[in-house]
Scaffold this active site. Structure first.
Site, mmCIF file in Angstrom:
data_model
loop_
_atom_site.group_PDB
_atom_site.id
_atom_site.type_symbol
_atom_site.label_atom_id
_atom_site.label_comp_id
_atom_site.label_asym_id
_atom_site.label_seq_id
_atom_site.Cartn_x
_atom_site.Cartn_y
_atom_site.Cartn_z
ATOM 1 N N GLY A 49 36.194 0.874 53.230
ATOM 2 C CA GLY A 49 35.448 -0.361 53.447
ATOM 3 C C GLY A 49 35.190 -1.124 52.155
ATOM 4 O O GLY A 49 35.070 -2.356 52.171
ATOM 5 N N SER A 102 42.283 42.289 46.260
ATOM 6 C CA SER A 102 42.327 41.689 47.598
ATOM 7 C C SER A 102 41.630 42.578 48.611
ATOM 8 O O SER A 102 41.266 42.102 49.688
ATOM 9 C CB SER A 102 43.757 41.471 48.092
ATOM 10 O OG SER A 102 44.674 41.512 47.081
ATOM 11 N N ALA A 120 32.827 3.464 53.804
ATOM 12 C CA ALA A 120 31.768 3.483 54.810
ATOM 13 C C ALA A 120 30.994 4.795 54.645
ATOM 14 O O ALA A 120 31.390 5.664 53.877
ATOM 15 C CB ALA A 120 32.377 3.395 56.200
ATOM 16 N N VAL A 172 44.947 43.409 37.512
ATOM 17 C CA VAL A 172 45.974 44.457 37.363
ATOM 18 C C VAL A 172 46.340 44.980 38.751
ATOM 19 O O VAL A 172 45.832 44.500 39.760
ATOM 20 C CB VAL A 172 45.507 45.607 36.425
ATOM 21 C CG1 VAL A 172 45.065 45.049 35.073
ATOM 22 C CG2 VAL A 172 44.394 46.435 37.048
ATOM 23 N N ASP A 211 33.754 19.865 53.545
ATOM 24 C CA ASP A 211 34.248 19.925 52.175
ATOM 25 C C ASP A 211 33.164 19.460 51.204
ATOM 26 O O ASP A 211 32.921 20.085 50.173
ATOM 27 C CB ASP A 211 35.499 19.043 52.067
ATOM 28 C CG ASP A 211 36.123 19.111 50.695
ATOM 29 O OD1 ASP A 211 36.500 20.223 50.291
ATOM 30 O OD2 ASP A 211 36.221 18.070 50.020
ATOM 31 N N LYS A 219 42.062 50.228 38.513
ATOM 32 C CA LYS A 219 41.133 49.097 38.351
ATOM 33 C C LYS A 219 39.808 49.584 37.771
ATOM 34 O O LYS A 219 39.267 48.978 36.839
ATOM 35 C CB LYS A 219 40.888 48.403 39.694
ATOM 36 C CG LYS A 219 42.007 47.452 40.072
ATOM 37 C CD LYS A 219 41.523 46.429 41.083
ATOM 38 C CE LYS A 219 42.647 45.632 41.696
ATOM 39 N NZ LYS A 219 43.193 44.560 40.889
ATOM 40 N N ASN A 245 40.605 37.680 54.298
ATOM 41 C CA ASN A 245 41.480 38.737 54.816
ATOM 42 C C ASN A 245 40.856 39.465 55.995
ATOM 43 O O ASN A 245 41.552 39.922 56.897
ATOM 44 C CB ASN A 245 41.850 39.722 53.711
ATOM 45 C CG ASN A 245 42.964 39.162 52.824
ATOM 46 O OD1 ASN A 245 43.709 38.283 53.262
ATOM 47 N ND2 ASN A 245 43.056 39.642 51.607
HETATM 48 N N1 LIG Z 1 50.133 38.851 44.866
HETATM 49 C C1 LIG Z 1 49.257 38.318 45.715
HETATM 50 O O1 LIG Z 1 49.617 37.610 46.647
HETATM 51 C C2 LIG Z 1 47.787 38.562 45.500
HETATM 52 C C3 LIG Z 1 46.868 37.679 46.080
HETATM 53 C C4 LIG Z 1 45.499 37.883 45.820
HETATM 54 C C5 LIG Z 1 45.102 38.936 45.046
HETATM 55 N N2 LIG Z 1 46.016 39.793 44.533
HETATM 56 C C6 LIG Z 1 45.527 40.890 43.715
HETATM 57 O O2 LIG Z 1 45.752 40.585 42.337
HETATM 58 C C7 LIG Z 1 45.973 41.764 41.609
HETATM 59 C C8 LIG Z 1 47.284 41.659 40.849
HETATM 60 O O3 LIG Z 1 48.329 41.466 41.758
HETATM 61 P P1 LIG Z 1 49.766 40.938 41.349
HETATM 62 O O4 LIG Z 1 50.461 40.603 42.585
HETATM 63 O O5 LIG Z 1 49.621 39.930 40.278
HETATM 64 O O6 LIG Z 1 50.401 42.271 40.716
HETATM 65 P P2 LIG Z 1 51.583 42.425 39.668
HETATM 66 O O7 LIG Z 1 52.131 43.767 39.886
HETATM 67 O O8 LIG Z 1 52.464 41.249 39.703
HETATM 68 O O9 LIG Z 1 50.846 42.381 38.264
HETATM 69 C C9 LIG Z 1 50.008 43.390 37.789
HETATM 70 C C10 LIG Z 1 50.098 43.369 36.268
HETATM 71 O O10 LIG Z 1 49.057 44.193 35.741
HETATM 72 C C11 LIG Z 1 49.557 44.827 34.596
HETATM 73 N N3 LIG Z 1 48.705 45.951 34.247
HETATM 74 C C12 LIG Z 1 48.678 47.191 34.793
HETATM 75 N N4 LIG Z 1 47.728 47.929 34.167
HETATM 76 C C13 LIG Z 1 47.145 47.137 33.253
HETATM 77 C C14 LIG Z 1 46.124 47.330 32.287
HETATM 78 N N5 LIG Z 1 45.522 48.498 32.151
HETATM 79 N N6 LIG Z 1 45.770 46.288 31.519
HETATM 80 C C15 LIG Z 1 46.402 45.118 31.627
HETATM 81 N N7 LIG Z 1 47.388 44.897 32.500
HETATM 82 C C16 LIG Z 1 47.759 45.882 33.305
HETATM 83 C C17 LIG Z 1 50.971 45.177 34.955
HETATM 84 O O11 LIG Z 1 51.753 45.419 33.802
HETATM 85 C C18 LIG Z 1 51.406 43.924 35.717
HETATM 86 O O12 LIG Z 1 51.965 42.980 34.833
HETATM 87 C C19 LIG Z 1 45.931 42.896 42.618
HETATM 88 O O13 LIG Z 1 44.637 43.423 42.645
HETATM 89 C C20 LIG Z 1 46.239 42.198 43.924
HETATM 90 O O14 LIG Z 1 45.721 42.874 45.040
HETATM 91 C C21 LIG Z 1 47.353 39.614 44.717
#
Ligand SMILES: NC(=O)c1ccc[n+]([C@@H]2O[C@H](COP(=O)([O-])OP(=O)(O)OC[C@H]3O[C@@H](n4cnc5c(N)ncnc54)[C@H](O)[C@@H]3O)[C@@H](O)[C@H]2O)c1
Length: 728
Positions: A117, A430, A69, A401, A297, A408, A501
């Protein structure tokens, strides 16, 4: 030509067979809108009048058969009273019955998707022949209603009550093989053989090879079930389905009741039962919100499609960091077919990332959802590396990372120098401002945020964050990539916490305040779960990670000190100080043990309760609805602020982000729909009362107050036409 309308035409084939073709003008799909139903009524009238016909074939000229529908009509239609809705459905029943009763054999050729439908229309004909690529189903319960055009009556008579309950309560789309197996269709053929197969069925029926009249008697009679079988089929199913659907989704159980009540009745009486149940459900808030959710959506997906159309697809992606998120991103990209480089600085991290991906794939293999070849293909799409060697050819890099602004910034600068000029860089941060991360880049226009949620393979939302220098092309490419990954991207502007967030932390702020007023956090969790959240706030904090939450709450407090800063230690900070980090180290607000499958199981922990007692400033008697309000009001108000500040473009996007990102109860439709449902004025009054007691976190904005005074809503389009302007 027997009939020619805007959506339907009927021709004679070799003089004696009527072919009714659905081909809705100016639309890509066929929908049974009220206009199309009106045409169908006229078309059936012409077929009834025509002389010398020996059969009817119903076909579609579109890729899909009929998608259902027209859901865009539902809000206005369902605003009318119950009696009107019963009457409306009864009219369609009468029309469908006339189709069913034509004095010659009838067949539907199901060339593509036949939903709702569309499926019900096909059930009126004596036979159905289906293309092997087509799908069929009755998804109505997902919108909070039951099938209303005879699906609850004809389907159980055709495929048995148990199968019909499964199809209707699950709202599943079923492939041709399944449909044939249960008897929903009579033959499955390749698409190109469909027309001939349909014609063949008519000829065979006319030749007496198939008894189409017996078919009709069966479809119009009571269900053939003895009392014991009825008991088995209906009562067991009700218990099971109620458990699965939960208390907030009444439609699936109601569908079983409709089938049950109609089981001993003939066609018309069973249809009347269906019409009454449909009308009752159509008037519920749940249905209103689920329909709204569907429309939102669609709107969100359409917007994303619009962005993606502007750019070439991403052919080669890369991810920096093979951690929880990086590993998940690599898996999802590879699984959905975009090859990805996965770079880390540690060999062990890469091993772990690959192991996780393999684990997810093996699980699917074991469930029979994936072949060995596909598994190998997906893994082949992930190229692990410790160097930037191959980065010259990537279209888009996701940085995932560690959450440290200095690291970063350095990593982004480094990768920028290795990729091509047009490559897009996207950070999965995040909390860190996109503008801040862009500051040191030489091509900030190619940079934006791409915020995934954990676990990546399961969570549908991706926030795409536009910084002040981000180009439209970079946003479009990131949206395109998210779509390629099977996600729902929503574009937002940069601010602390971005959209999701930023909205979630005021809710946690509300939680901290409650604990300080002596609310037991387990009671709070239970209340919010009953309200419809997948988990309460304390449990959610444990899942997010207490350390992550504390870190993010500081960022939010810095960004919005007036309402998000906090005096003294919060319960969450206290957990952190006691090294209770949540699920990740087995204790937080709860303790966690692992079940046989290695899944964490939450348990009450006296120690956590003792700890939290030290933050109680004043013990209050708090009623259940006061607790709910103290959590929901800050969340809703922050959503309003995000909309007012232009962080998010539309109410639809804001509400969908909450549903897809943090599991906002879907049947409530989202934060802004929640305000609409309460009434803006009532919501503002509640917020003002709480603000008087609890401060800025609860203070409504000036614009919201003005909206309340004017009686405005966030979804004004739902203002429905009055009853003297019927749309059906
Ligand atoms: N875990 C969550 O729930 C979540 C959710 C959303 C966003 N995030 C974001 O995602 C990002 C990663 O989080 P995560 O939980 O996966 O962290 P994590 O610690 O599990 O992984 C980070 C990885 O990055 C690697 N790393 C560090 N320096 C590096 C470089 N120079 N080059 C390549 N790799 C490098 C580390 O060796 C590690 O394996 C963060 O910014 C976090 O805020 C996390």
């Amino acid at each position: 030509m027997l009939y020619q309308g805007d959506a339907i035409h009927v021709e004679r084939q070799q003089g004696e067979i009527a072919v009714l073709t659905l081909d809705l003008k100016a639309e890509s799909v066929n929908k049974l809108s009220s206009g199309v139903i009106a045409e169908l009524t006229e078309a059936v009238g012409e077929i009834e009048k025509a002389q010398g016909l020996k059969g009817l074939i119903v076909v579609s000229a579109k890729e899909a058969f009929i998608v259902g529908a027209d859901i865009t009509e539902f809000h206005a239609m369902f605003a009318k009273d119950e009696a009107f809705l019963v009457e409306m459905n009864q009219r369609v029943h009468a029309l469908f019955n006339r189709l069913e009763d034509l004095p010659f054999p009838t067949v539907t050729a199901l060339n593509g998707l036949a939903l709702g439908g569309g499926c019900e229309l096909s059930l009126t004909t004596d036979f159905r022949v289906m293309a092997d690529s087509a799908q069929i189903g009755l998804p109505e319960t997902k919108l909070g209603i039951v099938p209303g055009w005879g699906g609850c009556v004809r389907l159980p008579r055709l495929i048995g009550a148990d199968n019909a309950i499964e199809w209707i309560c699950g709202g599943t789309q079923n492939d041709a093989a399944t449909a044939l197996k249960v008897g929903a269709v009579d033959a499955v053929v390749p698409l190109e053989a469909l027309a001939a197969a349909a014609r063949d069925l008519i000829d065979k029926a006319n030749a007496g090879d198939f008894d189409y009249r017996a078919r009709r008697v069966e479809k119009g009679s009571p269900l053939k079930l003895n009392p014991v079988e009825q008991m088995m089929a209906f009562e067991t199913a009700k218990g099971y389905v109620a458990g699965k659907a939960g208390p907030h989704y009444p439609a699936p159980v109601e569908a079983i009741r409709v089938i049950q009540k109609g089981a001993g009745e003939g066609r018309e009486r069973a249809q009347a039962i269906e019409a009454r149940a449909f009308a009752k459900l159509a008037k519920t808030d749940v249905c209103y919100n689920l329909v709204g959710l569907f429309l939102n959506d669609q709107a969100v997906k359409k917007k994303a499609k619009g962005y993606a159309r502007e750019v070439d697809p991403i052919e080669q992606a890369a991810v920096l960091g093979a951690g929880i998120m990086g590993g998940g991103i690599a898996y999802q990209s590879a699984y959905k077919g975009t090859p990805i480089l996965m770079k880390d600085i540690r060999e062990e991290a890469i091993e772990l990332g690959l192991k996780e991906a393999r684990k997810l794939l093996v699980k699917q293999l074991e469930r029979g959802k994936l072949s060995q070849e596909k598994l190998a293909e997906v893994l082949g799409n992930i190229r692990p590396t410790l160097s930037y060697g191959d980065f010259g050819h990537v279209d888009l890099v996701v940085e995932a990372v560690v959450e440290n602004p200095k690291i970063k910034a350095a990593v982004l600068k480094e990768v920028e120098s290795t990729v091509g000029e047009r490559a897009v860089l996207a950070s999965n941060t995040s909390t860190i401002s996109i503008d801040r991360l862009a500051a040191d880049l030489s091509r900030p226009e190619n940079f934006c945020g791409m915020h995934f949620f954990n676990p990546v393979h399961r969570m549908p939302l991706v926030e795409v964050i536009r910084g002040s220098k981000t180009s439209d092309t970079a946003v479009a490419a990131t949206v395109a990539y998210a779509r390629q990954m099977g996600k729902t991207p929503i574009v937002v502007n940069d601010c602390p916490g971005f959209l999701v967030n930023r909205i979630l932390f005021p809710y946690f702020g509300g939680f901290s305040g409650l604990v300080e007023h002596g609310a037991d956090f387990e009671r709070v969790d239970k209340l919010m779960e009953r309200f419809g959240w997948p988990m309460g706030p304390a449990y959610l904090l444990d899942v997010v990670g207490i350390d992550t939450a504390v870190h993010a709450s500081h960022v939010m407090a810095e960004g919005f000190p007036d309402r998000m800063a906090h005096e003294g230690k919060s319960a969450i900070e206290l957990m952190f100080d006691s090294e209770r980090l949540g699920q990740k180290n087995g204790k937080g607000f709860y303790t966690y043990t692992e079940d046989k499958k290695g899944k964490p199981v939450k348990q009450h922990d006296d120690e956590a309760h003792r700890l939290v007692e030290s933050v109680v400033r004043e013990s209050r008697e708090l009623a259940d609805d006061e607790i709910v309000a103290r959590l929901m009001v800050p969340l809703c108000l922050e959503t309003v602020r995000c909309l007012e500040d232009g962080i998010v473009g539309t109410p639809a996007e804001a509400d969908m982000a909450l549903i897809y990102g943090i599991g906002f109860p879907p049947f409530r439709g989202g934060a802004l729909r929640y305000i609409d449902a309460m009434g803006t004025a009532a919501f503002v009054a509640l917020a003002e009362r709480l603000a008087g007691e609890l401060g800025a976190l609860y203070a409504p904005t000036e614009r919201l107050k003005a909206m309340a005074e004017r009686g405005e809503r966030f979804y004004p389009d739902d203002n429905v036409p009055s009853d003297d302007n019927p749309s059906a």
